[in-house]
Each structure stands twice: as structure tokens, then as C-alpha cells.
Design an enzyme around this catalytic site. Structure first.
Site, PDB file in Angstrom:
ATOM      1  CG  ASP A  46     -18.187   2.184 -40.761  1.00 13.92           C
ATOM      2  OD1 ASP A  46     -18.231   2.588 -41.937  1.00 13.92           O
ATOM      3  OD2 ASP A  46     -18.558   2.866 -39.792  1.00 13.92           O
ATOM      4  CG  ASP A  47     -14.790   3.613 -43.402  1.00 18.96           C
ATOM      5  OD1 ASP A  47     -15.849   3.740 -44.030  1.00 18.96           O
ATOM      6  OD2 ASP A  47     -14.271   4.549 -42.761  1.00 18.96           O
ATOM      7  CB  CYS A  84     -20.940   4.952 -43.916  1.00 17.69           C
ATOM      8  SG  CYS A  84     -20.529   6.522 -43.166  1.00 17.69           S
ATOM      9  NE  ARG A  88     -23.237   2.526 -42.269  1.00 14.96           N
ATOM     10  CZ  ARG A  88     -22.726   1.557 -41.505  1.00 14.96           C
ATOM     11  NH1 ARG A  88     -23.509   0.880 -40.700  1.00 14.96           N
ATOM     12  NH2 ARG A  88     -21.433   1.303 -41.529  1.00 14.96           N
ATOM     13  CE  LYS A 142     -21.570   4.474 -39.613  1.00 19.64           C
ATOM     14  NZ  LYS A 142     -20.327   4.705 -40.360  1.00 19.64           N
ATOM     15  CG  HIS A 144     -23.928   7.405 -39.926  1.00 14.30           C
ATOM     16  ND1 HIS A 144     -22.908   7.390 -40.875  1.00 14.30           N
ATOM     17  CD2 HIS A 144     -23.969   8.676 -39.459  1.00 14.30           C
ATOM     18  CE1 HIS A 144     -22.367   8.587 -40.958  1.00 14.30           C
ATOM     19  NE2 HIS A 144     -23.007   9.387 -40.115  1.00 14.30           N
ATOM     20  CG  HIS A 237     -15.650   5.044 -39.418  1.00 18.10           C
ATOM     21  ND1 HIS A 237     -15.040   6.135 -38.828  1.00 18.10           N
ATOM     22  CD2 HIS A 237     -16.406   5.542 -40.430  1.00 18.10           C
ATOM     23  CE1 HIS A 237     -15.416   7.240 -39.460  1.00 18.10           C
ATOM     24  NE2 HIS A 237     -16.240   6.909 -40.443  1.00 18.10           N
ATOM     25  CG  ASP A 346     -19.774   1.324 -44.772  1.00 12.82           C
ATOM     26  OD1 ASP A 346     -18.611   1.003 -45.059  1.00 12.82           O
ATOM     27  OD2 ASP A 346     -20.039   2.142 -43.876  1.00 12.82           O
ATOM     28  CG  ASN A 347     -17.641   3.354 -47.323  1.00 15.97           C
ATOM     29  OD1 ASN A 347     -18.518   3.854 -46.619  1.00 15.97           O
ATOM     30  ND2 ASN A 347     -16.414   3.148 -46.857  1.00 15.97           N
ATOM     31  CE  LYS A 411     -16.136   6.977 -45.576  1.00 12.16           C
ATOM     32  NZ  LYS A 411     -16.070   6.850 -44.100  1.00 12.16           N
TER      33      LYS A 411
END
Length: 773
Positions: A46-47, A84, A88, A142, A144, A237, A346-347, A411
Site C-alpha cells: 500500500d502506497d 488504492c 484493487r 486490506k 477496501h 499506508h 497499488d499507487n 499519489k
């Protein structure tokens, strides 16, 4: 279909179509996976910025990920969505984000197809197709991908992981959580009933234990069935946290500062061949031109900012150790070579910590509100607390720029820093025609992952779901690229985020960083143009030189936007303020039961955020009564009411700044204790404690808890997980459970909404309705 055993495919397809068109539950019967079908492990971080892993130029220690990369392919031109949830959704469905229902993160529901924040009924997920093809399907971490109003315990679970193809699930379904004290953990379809965590608990380790346990449980019962493991890390994240021993490993490593480290990564990337020698480091873009030079900072700021990056690096290393543990178990089982491993972000890396970083993440993680000038975005804390359970922090934008080396911006934007991410794909035992190693420069988008993995596994995508023909993939398989570095990549891809627009076509990228006005229309507004072949870091805007190219690409973007349900653009913010009428019921008076798992975060927020409210507790008090009556929040911000030494105590954690007030001890017997939060000017509350109808204590003003705070939900009779009041928790074990008395009844009475609450509730297809207070 590369890697596929085509035998039985037509009969499989026929069985699925027959079943899917029936009136019985849609889920198709499992087929038998092709003999020798590979396991599939997808690790999503994540991130994580483009340059944060060793194979992409990082100094952060990632030996396990380095080893996976050495056995496979490193994709240097992989793009994803800029935030995110859309990434996903696209990863799991093979659809472009808006077609998958996720034009943005899963915190809106304005009623438009591209923003439902729910995966479409006719979009089978990767897990659903693999499951139907004979795979066991596991997920940890996660999710989300469920709109936040459907996360509570009475919600429709049709969009939860098990209903979207996973046999087993363990993790946090929200967008992020604390790594030391997760605000809410779900196993399969139910919240995990636990009151607290061991002192050495750490979520990344817990998720890894669960992932390995799922694999071991499968192998204890079936030694051959292939599996999908989707491991979606909550790291890195915010709030960025790590274990103290891992933080110490990086002590002093970032004292040279972000300018020096960025240049080091840039030079390393050129040596590795990750970027072309002609690339230049951009100095402009979102906040980048405002980032101070490291040498211009004072010593205190440099020490604090370096410590933030030490925590971040430790967090990345912990992800690497997790990968290493899974790889080790696969090797012990003799299955590593026949496992496809995908590692991606994811980003791009995020600048949400602000220019100076924050130790008060939820105070910084607020937008769209008229914050007063004295709003504190970073409550000072001791440096040694950074990364630990008492600090919800995030590194400054200067380090985010390092994470995204060599690209500009972060992001949430459509510049390369927001969408250009790392991707590694490894399958050592792949058939000869699919086996390869080294760098791959093909343009790949996140929607390509599901078609590629199904292709490699030899499993056809489900042709139907829920009685409807399945939506066709937007992505396409890039399996051929694993063996052939010269195979073609993606030529065309549109992007949209928060009203900004971008179009990628061959070497050209057209980008409009701000939404157009209604008068300008979908192709209007200011557009920039970059030649990514000669300027991959977007330093030279060529729009004035090639106006015809800009116009053609803007029109192409409009056509793609209509096909992908991108409209309406969020040009006035209404996509984030418009909610379904059904959410009004979440703001009604609520009675809560003692000692149950906390009320879910969003469900709890509808009782308190941007409004006045009252908590009423009817108590039976004995001579030795003590404990927490109600707690809402954690170290990132929250409040609680407790009885300590016979006296009512109110603790208010203002994003790390503690306020406390006590009343006189209570006599034995029945008492009504009220905690009133009345909004006053400046997005503040006045808190009044009443005992049996009389004012007993007051905190004259505190900053409201806004945005995602309080993050941990409401617990009655104890303080769940991360404590609101750390010092109180240190004095009392086990969440300071309420004992030697009784909480007869506890109620929340939501009051008047703040005038700053722009939420409008709609009944889909009808005119706007007033919000029910």
C-alpha cells in the site's frame, strides 16, 4: 491460452453457463484444476513508491524481494490507478477502475455507475474464476472494496471477500489501520472478538502467520490443489509504523537528507537500467517546488524528518521479511518453483503527511473543511515514540518525492509519481515459452494482471456471474512478455482521478491536472503534453508545440471516458458530499451493549462526526466500582469516560494532545452520567459532564475529531485495542474493564449537524432530500 490445459474446457464452460443461468445461488461448481497448475501469490503493498524496493533503486534492505526479482521479470513501465480502491478493483476484475465501480476510494456512494464503490454483479473476480477452476482461494490484509456504509455488522455482505470468491479471509476491510493496534479485524464474515493485543503484536507479522497457516491447512488436507494467495499489506499506508528493533536498523541512515538520497536512487536506477540515462529529475509539480532543500532546514527539523524516514524504511523492510517467510514456507513444501509470485504497489508514494510530516495523522488527514488558523496538524512527541503504538505518523512530502524517484508528484495525481509503480513477476518453473528473467519495458496497466494470471494458470475466466454474461476484460494478458522482452505492450490507457484527466497513447501522454469547468466540457480545460520516450519524468510540456496531438488525445480520452462510465467528473465536489438516503438511519439514537466488539468505525462516526451529540450512561455504582464506561478512538484521537478511584474521568485525545477532567467521587447507587459534546465556533466542541442532571465538570473547548477520526469504533465497558488515554491504560490492564458495578444502559443521542457538514442524502433517481438529523 498460454500455459493452459485445454482439455475439458468446453464442458467446463457449459457447466458454468448452465449453472449461472439457473435460479439457484450463482456460485458455480468447482472444476478440477489442470494437472501441475501453478500456485498464485499476489503481494500488493500500500502506497509504496516506484523506487522503494531494491530492484528499483532503493537503499532500503529488501533481500527477499530482490531474490524474487532475480528469478523473474522486473517491469519498469507498469502503471496503476492513482489511489488504492480503484487499483484493487481493477487488479481483481481485469476491468478499468470506473467500469469496476471504483472511480475513487471506497468512501463515496453518489449513485453513479462508476462510483458505486461496489464490484459489479457481472464482473467475476480473479478469485472467483480461479475458485471455479479448482483453486483454493485465500486472502489476508486490506480489502477496501466495500463501500464504508456496508462495513458494519448488520450490513449486506455481498461485497465482502468471501462473497467475491475467497474461501478464507483475515484482515482489515477498511482503507488502513494501525499496525500495532488494528482498529478492526475480520475473519471470513465476522469481526474478530478480542479486547486487546499483546505488547509485541504487529499486524504485518499477524497477517503473515495467517497466510502461512492457510497454506499449511490446505496442504494438511489436500497435497495437490493449487491455491491463490492475495496478500494485501496495510503497510506502508499511514499511519506509518514499525517495530522498534527494525527502526533501529536504520538509525542514522537518512541523516544526509532527501536531496542526497533522491540523487543516490536516481544514479542507482540508471546503473540498473530502470530508467533511461536521459531522464532528468523534476523539481516542479504538486508541492515539489515547495519542498525545502535539506540543507536549508534547521537541525531539529532534520533530526525529526530523518526519523520519519527511518520508520518508513523499517516498515518496507518488514514487508520484505513477510515475503521472505512466505517464500521460505513454499520452498519447504517444494512448491516455490511452481508458484507465480507477483509483487506490486497499488499507487505511487503519498505526500499526505504534508511538507513537514506529521505525528498526528488524523489531524493532517482532513480536507474540504474550513480549519481554523490555529489547527494543529502535528502534535509534538518524543522522537523515540515515532513508529510505535503511541504515534500515528507519516513522513514529509520530501521523502515521498524520494519514494517516487525519478517521477514528479504523488499519489492522487495523474503525473507519473501517482501512477507509475513497481511490478515484479516470477515463475521459475514456467513452461519454456513463458520463462524469462530481467527487465521488461512493456507498458502494462493494473487491469492486465487478472487476464495474465488466468492465462498463466490455464484457467478460463468465468463466462457468467449471477445469471448474467460476464463483462469483458479491459486488460489483456502480457504473459508473452515474460519470455520475450520485445513483445508489444499496451498502447492506449485513460486515467481519471478527482476530476483530473490523462490519456496515454504510445509515446505521448496528455494530462489535464484540474477538472474542466462545465463550459469547457470534457475535452476542454488546460492540457499538458509529454513525450515519455524522451522525457519519462514529465519535465517538458509540449502542448503548445503539438496542439493537434493534444486535441486528438483529449477527444480520445472523452470517448474512453464514455465507454468506461467515468462521467460525471467531480468538478464541484458533489461526488464526495452526495450519499444514499439509506445512510440516514445510521444517525439515529443508538443503544450499545457492554463488552461487545467495538461498533464499526464508519457506523460509529455517523453518531459523532461534524455534529453535537450526547452519551448517556445509566450506572449502578458500588464501593469499588471502576473501569471504562465508554471509549471511542485511539492514540490517533478519541475520548473516553471512566470511573477511576470512584470518580468519573473524562479523557479527550486531540490527535495526540491529551485533555482530562475529573468530577467528585460517586456515591453508591444508581446514577445517570451524561457526556455532552456541543459544537462551538472553529470546528470545536465544548464537553460537559453531568451527574444526575447537574454539571459536574467541563472541558471548555477541544478541536473536533474530524475526517477518519475517531478511527477505532465505540467500545462499552472497556477501551479496545489502542487506548485513548495511554497513561490510564498503563495504570490498568486489559482495557480497564468496568467491574464491581453495572452499566445498565448506554445510549448515543446524535444532535444537531454542523453547518460545515456538506453531506446531502439522495434517493437514487429522485430529487435531493433533506438529511434526517
Amino acid at each position: 491460452m498460454a500455459g493452459a490445459d485445454a482439455r475439458g474446457y468446453e464442458s467446463f464452460r457449459g457447466r458454468v453457463e448452465e449453472f449461472s443461468s439457473a435460479s439457484s445461488p450463482w456460485y458455480p461448481p468447482r472444476d478440477v484444476a489442470p494437472e501441475g497448475a501453478p500456485n498464485v501469490v499476489v503481494v500488493l503493498v500500500d502506497d509504496l513508491g516506484f523506487s522503494d524496493l531494491g530492484p528499483f533503486g532503493s537503499e532500503i534492505e529488501t533481500p527477499n524481494i530482490d531474490a524474487v526479482a532475480e528469478s523473474g521479470c522486473v517491469f519498469t513501465d507498469y502503471r496503476t490507478a492513482p489511489v488504492c480502491s480503484p487499483a484493487r478493483a481493477s487488479l481483481l476484475t481485469g476491468l478499468n477502475p470506473h467500469r469496476a465501480g471504483f472511480g475513487t476510494v471506497a468512501h463515496v456512494d453518489p449513485g453513479y455507475p462508476g462510483y458505486t464503490c461496489t464490484l459489479p454483479d457481472d464482473a467475476p473476480t480473479l478469485a472467483e474464476s480461479l475458485r471455479a477452476g479448482g483453486y483454493a482461494t485465500f486472502m489476508v490484509g486490506k480489502w477496501h472494496l466495500t463501500v464504508e456504509s456496508q462495513l458494519h455488522d448488520a450490513a449486506d455482505r455481498s461485497s465482502w471477500p468471501l462473497q467475491r470468491g475467497f474461501d478464507r479471509y483475515y484482515g482489515s476491510m477498511d482503507g488502513f489501520t494501525s499496525l500495532h493496534h488494528p482498529h478492526r479485524l475480520v475473519r471470513d464474515n465476522s469481526v474478530v472478538d478480542r479486547t486487546g493485543f499483546a505488547e509485541d503484536y504487529f499486524l504485518t507479522d499477524d497477517l503473515t502467520d495467517e497466510a502461512i497457516g492457510m497454506i499449511d491447512d490446505l496442504r494438511a488436507n489436500d497435497s495437490h490443489k493449487p491455491f491463490l494467495l492475495y496478500f494485501a499489506h496495510s503497510a506502508v499506508h499511514g499511519p506509518v509504523q514499525a517495530k522498534s528493533e527494525d527502526i533501529r536498523r536504520y538509525r542514522g541512515r537518512y541523516a544526509a537528507g532527501w536531496d542526497a538520497l533522491r540523487q543516490e536512487r536516481f544514479e542507482r536506477q540508471k546503473r540498473l537500467g530502470i530508467i533511461a540515462d536521459l531522464s532528468a529529475l523534476p523539481e516542479s509539480g504538486q508541492n515539489q517546488d515547495r519542498i525545502p532543500a535539506w540543507d536549508d532546514l534547521d537541525e531539529e527539523a532534520r533530526e525529526l524528518f530523518a526519523r520519519h524516514m527511518e520508520v518508513y524504511a523499517a516498515c518496507v523492510s518488514e514487508v520484505d521479511e513477510s515475503v521472505g517467510r512466505v517464500v521460505k514456507r513454499l520452498r519447504e513444501l517444494g512448491e516455490l518453483d511452481n508458484t507465480i509470485i507477483v509483487i506490486a504497489s497499488d499507487n505511487g508514494g503519498t505526500a499526505e503527511g504534508g511538507l513537514r510530516g506529521t505525528r498526528s495523522y488524523f489531524a493532517q488527514f482532513v480536507s474540504g473543511l474550513p480549519l481554523p488558523e490555529d489547527w494543529v496538524r502535528d502534535v509534538p512527541r518524543e522522537l523515540d515514540l515515532l513508529g510505535g503504538p503511541r504515534v500515528h505518523g507519516h513522513y514529509p512530502a520530501g521523502w515521498a518525492r524520494v519514494s517516487n524517484t525519478p517521477f514528479r508528484a504523488f499519489k492522487g495525481t495523474l503525473y507519473e509519481g501517482g501512477v507509475h509503480a513497481p511490478l515484479i513477476v516470477s515463475w521459475p518453473a514456467a513452461p519454456e515459452e513463458l520463462r524469462g528473467r530481467g527487465l521488461r519495458g512493456q507498458s502494462v496497466f493494473v487491469s492486465d494482471l487478472a487476464p495474465t494470471l488466468l492465462d498463466l494458470a490455464g484457467i478460463p475466466p468465468l463466462p457468467a456471474r449471477s445469471g448474467k454474461p460476464a463483462l469483458e476484460f479491459d486488460g489483456r494478458s502480457f504473459a508473452a512478455a515474460l519470455a520475450d522482452a520485445a513483445s508489444p505492450g499496451r498502447d492506449l490507457q485513460h486515467f481519471e482521478a478527482f476530476g483530473s484527466r490523462a490519456m496515454l497513447s504510445g509515446r505521448w501522454k496528455a494530462l489535464s491536472p484540474v477538472p474542466p469547468t462545465p463550459a469547457e466540457g470534457a475535452t476542454g480545460g488546460r492540457w499538458e503534453l509529454y513525450d515519455l520516450a524522451s522525457d519519462p519524468t514529465e519535465t517538458r510540456d509540449r502542448a503548445s508545440e503539438f496542439p493537434d496531438t493534444v486535441r486528438e488525445m483529449a477527444e480520445s480520452w472523452r470517448d474512453e471516458a464514455w465507454r468506461n462510465t467515468v462521467f460525471p467528473l467531480n468538478d464541484d465536489g458533489s461526488l464526495f458530499s452526495t450519499r444514499p438516503e439509506s445512510e440516514g438511519a445510521l444517525s439515529r439514537e443508538t443503544r450499545l451493549t457492554s463488552f461487545r466488539p467495538p461498533l464499526e468505525r464508519f457506523r460509529a462516526s455517523k453518531l459523532t462526526v461534524l455534529r453535537s451529540f450526547t452519551v448517556i450512561a445509566d450506572l449502578e455504582v458500588e464501593r469499588d466500582t471502576g473501569g471504562v464506561v465508554v471509549a471511542h478512538g485511539d492514540q490517533g484521537g478519541g475520548y473516553l469516560l471512566a470511573i477511576e478511584d470512584g470518580a468519573p474521568l473524562v479523557s479527550y485525545n486531540a490527535y495526540g494532545d491529551m485533555r482530562r477532567v475529573r468530577a467528585a467521587p460517586l456515591e453508591q447507587g444508581a446514577h445517570r452520567v451524561e457526556l455532552r459534546f456541543a459544537e462551538i465556533e472553529g470546528l470545536r466542541w465544548r464537553i460537559t459532564l453531568l451527574i444526575d442532571g447537574r454539571a459536574a465538570a467541563e472541558i471548555p473547548e477541544v478541536p473536533m475529531l474530524l475526517g477518519m477520526a475517531p478511527f477505532t469504533g465505540i467500545s462499552v465497558g472497556y477501551d479496545y485495542g489502542g487506548p485513548v488515554d495511554w497513561e490510564l491504560a498503563e495504570r490498568h490492564a486489559d482495557g480497564f474493564r468496568f467491574t464491581r458495578g453495572a452499566i445498565v444502559e448506554l445510549r448515543y443521542l446524535p444532535g444537531e449537524r454542523s453547518r460545515h457538514d456538506r453531506t446531502v442524502l439522495h434517493r437514487i433517481g429522485e430529487a435531493a432530500l433533506a438529511v434526517a438529523d
